[in-house]
Design a protein around this motif. Structure first.
Motif, PDB file in Angstrom:
ATOM      1  N   LEU A 192      12.210 -32.078 -14.647  1.00 34.59           N
ATOM      2  CA  LEU A 192      11.065 -32.633 -13.925  1.00 34.59           C
ATOM      3  C   LEU A 192      11.272 -34.129 -13.648  1.00 34.59           C
ATOM      4  O   LEU A 192      10.943 -34.625 -12.560  1.00 34.59           O
ATOM      5  N   GLN A 193      11.805 -34.845 -14.633  1.00 35.12           N
ATOM      6  CA  GLN A 193      12.041 -36.272 -14.448  1.00 35.12           C
ATOM      7  C   GLN A 193      13.118 -36.526 -13.390  1.00 35.12           C
ATOM      8  O   GLN A 193      12.988 -37.444 -12.570  1.00 35.12           O
ATOM      9  N   VAL A 194      14.180 -35.734 -13.409  1.00 34.14           N
ATOM     10  CA  VAL A 194      15.242 -35.882 -12.400  1.00 34.14           C
ATOM     11  C   VAL A 194      14.671 -35.676 -10.997  1.00 34.14           C
ATOM     12  O   VAL A 194      14.954 -36.434 -10.072  1.00 34.14           O
ATOM     13  N   ALA A 195      13.856 -34.636 -10.839  1.00 29.54           N
ATOM     14  CA  ALA A 195      13.251 -34.360  -9.531  1.00 29.54           C
ATOM     15  C   ALA A 195      12.351 -35.508  -9.100  1.00 29.54           C
ATOM     16  O   ALA A 195      12.358 -35.918  -7.926  1.00 29.54           O
ATOM     17  N   ALA A 196      11.574 -36.053 -10.037  1.00 32.80           N
ATOM     18  CA  ALA A 196      10.681 -37.165  -9.715  1.00 32.80           C
ATOM     19  C   ALA A 196      11.479 -38.410  -9.330  1.00 32.80           C
ATOM     20  O   ALA A 196      11.120 -39.130  -8.381  1.00 32.80           O
ATOM     21  N   ALA A 197      12.562 -38.672 -10.058  1.00 34.50           N
ATOM     22  CA  ALA A 197      13.411 -39.824  -9.744  1.00 34.50           C
ATOM     23  C   ALA A 197      14.062 -39.656  -8.375  1.00 34.50           C
ATOM     24  O   ALA A 197      14.120 -40.611  -7.578  1.00 34.50           O
ATOM     25  N   ARG A 198      14.539 -38.461  -8.088  1.00 33.99           N
ATOM     26  CA  ARG A 198      15.157 -38.176  -6.788  1.00 33.99           C
ATOM     27  C   ARG A 198      14.160 -38.410  -5.650  1.00 33.99           C
ATOM     28  O   ARG A 198      14.482 -39.052  -4.643  1.00 33.99           O
ATOM     29  N   ASN A 199      12.964 -37.906  -5.826  1.00 33.63           N
ATOM     30  CA  ASN A 199      11.930 -38.074  -4.796  1.00 33.63           C
ATOM     31  C   ASN A 199      11.554 -39.542  -4.619  1.00 33.63           C
ATOM     32  O   ASN A 199      11.299 -40.003  -3.493  1.00 33.63           O
ATOM     33  N   PHE A 200      11.515 -40.279  -5.720  1.00 38.01           N
ATOM     34  CA  PHE A 200      11.186 -41.702  -5.662  1.00 38.01           C
ATOM     35  C   PHE A 200      12.250 -42.475  -4.876  1.00 38.01           C
ATOM     36  O   PHE A 200      11.922 -43.317  -4.026  1.00 38.01           O
ATOM     37  N   ILE A 201      13.513 -42.178  -5.142  1.00 44.69           N
ATOM     38  CA  ILE A 201      14.597 -42.846  -4.421  1.00 44.69           C
ATOM     39  C   ILE A 201      14.550 -42.478  -2.942  1.00 44.69           C
ATOM     40  O   ILE A 201      14.659 -43.341  -2.057  1.00 44.69           O
ATOM     41  N   GLU A 251      22.589 -32.192 -10.151  1.00 43.03           N
ATOM     42  CA  GLU A 251      23.365 -31.869  -8.955  1.00 43.03           C
ATOM     43  C   GLU A 251      22.536 -31.186  -7.871  1.00 43.03           C
ATOM     44  O   GLU A 251      22.976 -31.086  -6.716  1.00 43.03           O
ATOM     45  N   ALA A 252      21.344 -30.722  -8.217  1.00 41.07           N
ATOM     46  CA  ALA A 252      20.501 -30.015  -7.252  1.00 41.07           C
ATOM     47  C   ALA A 252      20.132 -30.929  -6.079  1.00 41.07           C
ATOM     48  O   ALA A 252      20.033 -32.144  -6.224  1.00 41.07           O
ATOM     49  N   GLU A 253      19.947 -30.326  -4.924  1.00 37.93           N
ATOM     50  CA  GLU A 253      19.486 -31.027  -3.716  1.00 37.93           C
ATOM     51  C   GLU A 253      20.364 -32.223  -3.345  1.00 37.93           C
ATOM     52  O   GLU A 253      19.885 -33.257  -2.872  1.00 37.93           O
ATOM     53  N   GLY A 254      21.651 -32.097  -3.609  1.00 38.04           N
ATOM     54  CA  GLY A 254      22.574 -33.156  -3.222  1.00 38.04           C
ATOM     55  C   GLY A 254      22.735 -34.266  -4.225  1.00 38.04           C
ATOM     56  O   GLY A 254      23.377 -35.282  -3.942  1.00 38.04           O
ATOM     57  N   GLY A 255      22.150 -34.108  -5.418  1.00 36.81           N
ATOM     58  CA  GLY A 255      22.291 -35.105  -6.464  1.00 36.81           C
ATOM     59  C   GLY A 255      21.031 -35.919  -6.678  1.00 36.81           C
ATOM     60  O   GLY A 255      20.118 -35.922  -5.862  1.00 36.81           O
ATOM     61  N   ILE A 256      20.976 -36.623  -7.802  1.00 31.30           N
ATOM     62  CA  ILE A 256      19.804 -37.434  -8.105  1.00 31.30           C
ATOM     63  C   ILE A 256      19.666 -38.559  -7.074  1.00 31.30           C
ATOM     64  O   ILE A 256      18.559 -39.001  -6.759  1.00 31.30           O
ATOM     65  N   VAL A 257      20.792 -39.026  -6.549  1.00 28.21           N
ATOM     66  CA  VAL A 257      20.815 -39.862  -5.339  1.00 28.21           C
ATOM     67  C   VAL A 257      21.605 -39.059  -4.321  1.00 28.21           C
ATOM     68  O   VAL A 257      22.832 -39.007  -4.390  1.00 28.21           O
TER      69      VAL A 257
END
Length: 334
Positions: A215-224, A253-259
């Motif tokens: 959940l945190q990774v997804a939130a960080a990805r969306n924030f970036i 690695e999901a959705e192209g990576g955290i960045v």
């Protein structure tokens, strides 16, 4: 049971609310084993979990944190300091004081307790107060960005109150994002810092810790994605607590990576200059696989990894300063 609950709450409060500093004289700082002079058109970024935990979660940290600041100051006097430093676990005042001791003119602080908002997650059910959950936040995010170059603007995001697992819930974890004006570079470089949910150290079941992590990774990805345009150079460092857990690797690695579209600096150790990393420092960082720097060039391809180094490694007392080895990635910028 009531007495046990009171004892647990008191213990947690003692661990995470008291910013007491036990005296611990700093050792004479030895010269760094590896320190390479600055090169024109380069940006060097250090990520460093300094273990700035309050007493009694960690004993005698004040002296070690002071020494970290002194050593970074030595690098400055030698003209080889990292241009930017990303700190994690900088919870107590002595950890935040590293910025002044090391001579960094520009400082940004990460999410504070007041930045945390409520948002329902599946983790709210079954929360264990004895493991630090549902007790609220006791400390801030512990994230600090230090920079020699001007920070032109910042944004920060605290993970929702229940987007965590175990003892990690006591900290207001999230992401700190700063845009830094690098000399000779057309636009600001976006630099982000984070510290994601731990695994076994969280004190709860690994599956629960991994759920919070995803959940945190997804939130960080969306924030970036929401805050950094595709044509902006970005470096995203910190203690990602990734390790080799396949579920955590898949989440990042999901959705192209955290960045999305980024590469990770330590994963390129076999293809770049790593003469600034002693063999055992390199092995320690790669095998632990927690401290990372993800980087992505903007549309002009003006950001490229040059080399990696460890200024305070195992050979000169780095493991006595913290339970993490801070590493520096140097990037060509144009």
């Amino acid at each position: 049971m009531k007495r046990l609950r009171m004892l647990t709450v008191a213990t947690l409060a003692g661990i995470l609310a008291l910013n007491l500093s036990l005296p611990s004289p700093a050792a004479v700082s030895p010269e760094p084993v590896h320190a390479r002079p600055h090169v024109a058109g380069e940006l060097s970024v250090m990520t460093y979990n300094v273990k700035g935990l309050p007493f009694p979660a960690a004993y005698g940290r004040a002296g070690k944190l002071t020494e970290i600041g002194q050593r970074l100051g030595y690098l400055r006097r030698a003209g080889v300091q990292p241009h930017v430093v990303l700190l994690q676990e900088a919870f107590i005042p002595e950890a935040k004081a590293i910025a002044q001791a090391a001579g960094y003119a520009h400082v940004a602080l990460g999410p504070q307790i007041s930045d945390v908002r409520s948002a329902p997650t599946d983790l709210a059910a079954g929360a264990s107060w004895i493991k630090g959950e549902s007790l609220g936040k006791w400390v801030d995010s512990g994230l600090v960005i230090l920079s020699d170059y001007p920070i032109v603007r910042t944004r920060k995001m605290a993970f929702p109150a229940d987007m965590c697992a175990g003892f990690d819930c006591l900290a207001a974890k999230g992401v700190l994002l700063a845009w830094i004006k690098v000399p000779g570079h057309d636009g600001p470089v976006a630099i982000a810092d984070t510290h994601l949910n731990s695994r076994k150290a969280s004190g709860v079941d690994v599956n629960r810790a991994n759920t919070a992590y995803a959940l945190q990774v997804a939130a960080a990805r969306n924030f970036i994605r929401a805050n950094v345009q595709a044509d902006t150079d970005i470096i995203f460092g910190g203690d990602f607590n990734l390790g080799h857990d396949p579920n955590r690797v898949a989440a990042e690695e999901a959705e192209g990576g955290i960045v999305p579209g980024a590469r990770e600096a330590t994963s390129l150790a076999n293809s770049i200059d790593t003469t600034g990393m002693a063999a055992r420092d390199r092995t320690a960082i790669l095998s632990r696989a927690k401290d990372k720097q993800y980087f992505r060039a903007g549309t002009d391809e003006g950001l490229a990894l040059r080399d990696l180094e460890v200024p305070f490694g195992i050979g000169n007392g780095g493991t006595e300063l913290s339970d993490h080895l801070g590493f520096v990635a140097s990037y060509a910028v144009r």
